[in-house]
Design a protein around this motif. Structure first.
Motif, PDB file in Angstrom:
ATOM      1  N   GLY A  88      -6.125 -12.921  -2.043  1.00  0.00           N
ATOM      2  CA  GLY A  88      -4.959 -13.251  -2.843  1.00  0.00           C
ATOM      3  C   GLY A  88      -4.265 -12.065  -3.470  1.00  0.00           C
ATOM      4  N   GLU A  89      -4.538 -10.860  -2.992  1.00  0.00           N
ATOM      5  CA  GLU A  89      -4.007  -9.682  -3.672  1.00  0.00           C
ATOM      6  C   GLU A  89      -2.483  -9.607  -3.603  1.00  0.00           C
ATOM      7  OE1 GLU A  89      -5.476  -6.044  -2.036  1.00  0.00           O
ATOM      8  OE2 GLU A  89      -5.149  -6.628   0.047  1.00  0.00           O
ATOM      9  N   VAL A  90      -1.872 -10.031  -2.492  1.00  0.00           N
ATOM     10  CA  VAL A  90      -0.417  -9.951  -2.384  1.00  0.00           C
ATOM     11  C   VAL A  90       0.246 -11.037  -3.223  1.00  0.00           C
ATOM     12  CG1 VAL A  90       1.539 -10.127  -0.807  1.00  0.00           C
ATOM     13  CG2 VAL A  90      -0.489  -8.842  -0.128  1.00  0.00           C
ATOM     14  N   SER A  91      -0.247 -12.259  -3.131  1.00  0.00           N
ATOM     15  CA  SER A  91       0.357 -13.338  -3.925  1.00  0.00           C
ATOM     16  C   SER A  91       0.221 -13.055  -5.419  1.00  0.00           C
ATOM     17  CB  SER A  91      -0.271 -14.686  -3.569  1.00  0.00           C
ATOM     18  OG  SER A  91      -1.626 -14.752  -3.959  1.00  0.00           O
ATOM     19  N   THR A  92      -0.913 -12.504  -5.823  1.00  0.00           N
ATOM     20  CA  THR A  92      -1.109 -12.164  -7.239  1.00  0.00           C
ATOM     21  C   THR A  92      -0.127 -11.095  -7.680  1.00  0.00           C
ATOM     22  OG1 THR A  92      -3.454 -12.772  -7.163  1.00  0.00           O
ATOM     23  CG2 THR A  92      -2.762 -11.272  -8.917  1.00  0.00           C
ATOM     24  N   LEU A  93       0.081 -10.081  -6.825  1.00  0.00           N
ATOM     25  CA  LEU A  93       1.024  -9.012  -7.150  1.00  0.00           C
ATOM     26  C   LEU A  93       2.445  -9.555  -7.269  1.00  0.00           C
ATOM     27  CD1 LEU A  93       1.286  -5.852  -7.463  1.00  0.00           C
ATOM     28  CD2 LEU A  93       1.960  -5.837  -5.068  1.00  0.00           C
ATOM     29  N   LEU A  94       2.845 -10.431  -6.355  1.00  0.00           N
ATOM     30  CA  LEU A  94       4.184 -11.003  -6.418  1.00  0.00           C
ATOM     31  C   LEU A  94       4.364 -11.812  -7.699  1.00  0.00           C
ATOM     32  CD1 LEU A  94       4.632 -12.184  -2.703  1.00  0.00           C
ATOM     33  CD2 LEU A  94       5.644 -10.165  -3.771  1.00  0.00           C
ATOM     34  N   HIS A  95       3.368 -12.627  -8.033  1.00  0.00           N
ATOM     35  CA  HIS A  95       3.458 -13.429  -9.255  1.00  0.00           C
ATOM     36  C   HIS A  95       3.566 -12.552 -10.496  1.00  0.00           C
ATOM     37  CE1 HIS A  95       2.588 -17.830  -8.467  1.00  0.00           C
ATOM     38  NE2 HIS A  95       2.512 -17.310  -7.253  1.00  0.00           N
ATOM     39  N   ALA A  96       2.780 -11.487 -10.535  1.00  0.00           N
ATOM     40  CA  ALA A  96       2.669 -10.690 -11.754  1.00  0.00           C
ATOM     41  C   ALA A  96       3.824  -9.720 -11.950  1.00  0.00           C
ATOM     42  CB  ALA A  96       1.347  -9.908 -11.731  1.00  0.00           C
ATOM     43  N   THR A  97       4.448  -9.255 -10.864  1.00  0.00           N
ATOM     44  CA  THR A  97       5.360  -8.122 -11.003  1.00  0.00           C
ATOM     45  C   THR A  97       6.795  -8.362 -10.572  1.00  0.00           C
ATOM     46  OG1 THR A  97       4.836  -7.206  -8.802  1.00  0.00           O
ATOM     47  CG2 THR A  97       3.407  -6.560 -10.628  1.00  0.00           C
ATOM     48  N   VAL A  98       7.067  -9.338  -9.723  1.00  0.00           N
ATOM     49  CA  VAL A  98       8.401  -9.458  -9.139  1.00  0.00           C
ATOM     50  C   VAL A  98       9.292 -10.336 -10.014  1.00  0.00           C
ATOM     51  CG1 VAL A  98       9.719 -10.245  -7.144  1.00  0.00           C
ATOM     52  CG2 VAL A  98       7.545  -9.050  -6.812  1.00  0.00           C
ATOM     53  N   ARG A  99      10.460  -9.790 -10.343  1.00  0.00           N
ATOM     54  CA  ARG A  99      11.427 -10.487 -11.177  1.00  0.00           C
ATOM     55  C   ARG A  99      12.811 -10.403 -10.543  1.00  0.00           C
ATOM     56  NH1 ARG A  99       7.202 -11.643 -12.737  1.00  0.00           N
ATOM     57  NH2 ARG A  99       6.323 -11.727 -14.843  1.00  0.00           N
ATOM     58  N   ALA A 100      13.754 -11.187 -11.063  1.00  0.00           N
ATOM     59  CA  ALA A 100      15.129 -11.137 -10.567  1.00  0.00           C
ATOM     60  C   ALA A 100      15.659  -9.714 -10.656  1.00  0.00           C
ATOM     61  CB  ALA A 100      16.004 -12.093 -11.366  1.00  0.00           C
ATOM     62  N   GLY A 101      16.322  -9.277  -9.586  1.00  0.00           N
ATOM     63  CA  GLY A 101      16.843  -7.923  -9.512  1.00  0.00           C
ATOM     64  C   GLY A 101      15.968  -6.970  -8.735  1.00  0.00           C
ATOM     65  N   GLN A 106       0.329  -3.845   2.512  1.00  0.00           N
ATOM     66  CA  GLN A 106      -0.227  -5.084   3.022  1.00  0.00           C
ATOM     67  C   GLN A 106       0.903  -6.067   3.306  1.00  0.00           C
ATOM     68  OE1 GLN A 106      -3.961  -6.444   3.425  1.00  0.00           O
ATOM     69  NE2 GLN A 106      -3.387  -4.463   4.260  1.00  0.00           N
ATOM     70  N   LEU A 107       0.674  -6.914   4.313  1.00  0.00           N
ATOM     71  CA  LEU A 107       1.641  -7.919   4.729  1.00  0.00           C
ATOM     72  C   LEU A 107       1.055  -9.308   4.521  1.00  0.00           C
ATOM     73  CD1 LEU A 107       2.571  -6.458   8.240  1.00  0.00           C
ATOM     74  CD2 LEU A 107       3.590  -5.877   6.044  1.00  0.00           C
ATOM     75  N   LEU A 157      -0.481  -3.301   8.826  1.00  0.00           N
ATOM     76  CA  LEU A 157      -0.586  -4.082  10.055  1.00  0.00           C
ATOM     77  C   LEU A 157      -1.609  -5.211   9.911  1.00  0.00           C
ATOM     78  CD1 LEU A 157       0.368  -4.444  12.948  1.00  0.00           C
ATOM     79  CD2 LEU A 157      -1.437  -2.881  13.685  1.00  0.00           C
ATOM     80  N   PHE A 158      -2.858  -4.872   9.640  1.00  0.00           N
ATOM     81  CA  PHE A 158      -3.900  -5.893   9.542  1.00  0.00           C
ATOM     82  C   PHE A 158      -4.040  -6.386   8.108  1.00  0.00           C
ATOM     83  CE2 PHE A 158      -5.085  -4.037  13.591  1.00  0.00           C
ATOM     84  CZ  PHE A 158      -5.529  -5.140  14.307  1.00  0.00           C
ATOM     85  N   ASN A 159      -4.293  -7.664   7.976  1.00  0.00           N
ATOM     86  CA  ASN A 159      -4.468  -8.327   6.695  1.00  0.00           C
ATOM     87  C   ASN A 159      -5.918  -8.157   6.258  1.00  0.00           C
ATOM     88  OD1 ASN A 159      -5.147 -10.377   4.799  1.00  0.00           O
ATOM     89  ND2 ASN A 159      -3.458 -11.667   5.494  1.00  0.00           N
ATOM     90  N   ARG A 160      -6.151  -7.365   5.220  1.00  0.00           N
ATOM     91  CA  ARG A 160      -7.544  -7.105   4.834  1.00  0.00           C
ATOM     92  C   ARG A 160      -8.177  -8.304   4.129  1.00  0.00           C
ATOM     93  NH1 ARG A 160      -6.611  -2.046   0.621  1.00  0.00           N
ATOM     94  NH2 ARG A 160      -5.432  -3.122  -0.990  1.00  0.00           N
TER      95      ARG A 160
END
Length: 388
Positions: free
Chosen positions: A231-244, A204-205, A43-46
């Motif tokens: 920047g924890e969410v943006s860093t996680l998306l950059h590092a781990t999310v791929r097509a599929g 986190q959202l 809910l809350f953005n830490r």
């Protein structure tokens, strides 16, 4: 409308309460999260909690709302409320959570102000709180209904169809819905919340503006922020999310959307603030619009300008400013509207760092754009509106 008795008390105590709001909101969040740590899970953005931005936005919003009740008792501050309501619905706020906030907020007021909080003072500010909460609850119910979602239930899974690295620190994800149920429509300029589970197990959202016109697929363009936890969410998306891979997204929200008039448009952005502008340009191209559009963008350098090719392709009438490595016809240095012809009767949209938007708004006003026709989007808590 605030009762006459409460209005007199609020008017007399607003300077003291306003001066103490930062301390009050700091105590409020600390106490609430100590007692209800589950509120930080999904809910809350830490990141905003760590930076203090959420505390400042809450304090400013309360003071601004109270001031508006006193100065314009027959009007409702819809601009302030709508911005808050869209942020709330994007993270799934529910009616019962206003009761929780009330408990801890008024506990913090009593603790910080002590004996100054007489029963009359408490009752007057209680009325302010519930006027604001009631208006937000009603507004949020309408927003949920428009999004085709029940209260707080806006989430669905989306699959990453493609990943595209835009710059060294910006990546775009093209997303398609999982399942056969059609997604709710998105308006150009709106954002979605992305919900992820962090390595410590806490959900986190973060909100990301859609950078395309919508339709069956959605695109989000994410700038990596190296600060922790901001920047924890943006860093996680950059590092781990791929097509599929799959991501959990909310329905689209946000009240700064493209108007449907035929007035000339001026789209002004800096850095990753280009994302809503590209969505608007994409929408205009997809609908065959004949509106005149002037696109103005500032960035560090051409290779740091995310979605540069998209902007240049979709906006034939554009000016780009770069602090480094600018080559003609682009311009060097910070954005400067001297010599740029702003169309008469234009409607303007701004997005970028707050100091940039303040300067751009002032320049547009000097160029003859009416204040009511300048709209802006802030990434994160809205410290501009909250500051009045």
């Amino acid at each position: 409308m605030l009762s006459a008795e409460s209005a007199a008390v609020v008017r007399a105590t607003l300077p003291v309460v306003g001066a103490s709001l930062d301390a009050i909101t700091e105590r409020f969040y600390a106490t609430m999260f100590a007692d209800r740590p589950e509120l930080l899970d999904g809910l809350f953005n830490r990141g905003n909690q760590a930076s203090g931005e959420q505390r400042k936005a809450l304090a400013g919003s309360i003071a601004a709302f109270a001031t508006m009740l006193l100065e314009h008792p027959d009007e409702r501050p819809d601009d302030l409320l709508a911005r808050i309501a869209h942020k709330h619905t994007a993270v799934g706020v529910t009616d019962d959570q206003y009761v929780i906030v009330h408990k801890y907020l008024f506990g913090a007021i009593a603790e910080v102000l002590g004996d100054a909080v007489t029963p009359e003072v408490a009752a007057a500010w209680d009325e302010v709180y519930w006027l604001m909460a009631g208006a937000l609850i009603a507004m949020e119910a309408r927003i949920y209904a428009d999004a085709g979602a029940r209260e707080g239930g806006t989430w669905r899974r989306w699959r990453v169809a493609a990943r595209r690295d835009e710059t060294p620190d910006v990546v775009s994800f093209l997303l398609t819905p999982v399942g056969d149920e059609p997604p709710p429509p998105a308006l150009p300029g709106q954002y979605v919340s992305v919900q992820v589970v962090m390595p410590d197990g806490v959900r986190q959202l973060r909100q990301y503006t859609l950078s395309n016109a919508g339709g069956g697929a959605r695109r989000i363009t994410v700038k990596r922020v190296d600060d922790d936890p901001a920047g924890e969410v943006s860093t996680l998306l950059h590092a781990t999310v791929r097509a599929g891979d799959e991501l959990t997204l909310s329905a689209p929200f946000g009240d700064v959307t493209l108007d449907d008039s035929q007035a000339p448009l001026v789209l002004v952005s800096a850095g990753i603030g280009c994302t809503p502008m590209v969505a608007m340009l994409d929408h205009l191209a997809a609908t065959g619009s004949g509106r005149r559009v002037l696109t103005l963008h500032a960035d560090r350098s051409p290779d740091r300008h995310a979605l540069r090719e998209d902007m240049a392709r979709l906006a034939p009438e554009h000016h780009f400013w770069y602090e480094q490595d600018a080559e003609s016809p682009d311009r060097g240095g910070l954005m400067d509207l001297d010599g740029v012809e702003i169309p008469a009767g234009a409607v303007a949209y701004l997005c970028g760092p707050l100091p940039f938007m303040r300067e751009a708004r002032a320049a547009l006003l000097r160029a003859g754009v009416a204040a009511r026709d300048v709209h802006y989007e802030v990434f994160g808590p809205d410290l501009w509106l909250a500051a009045g």
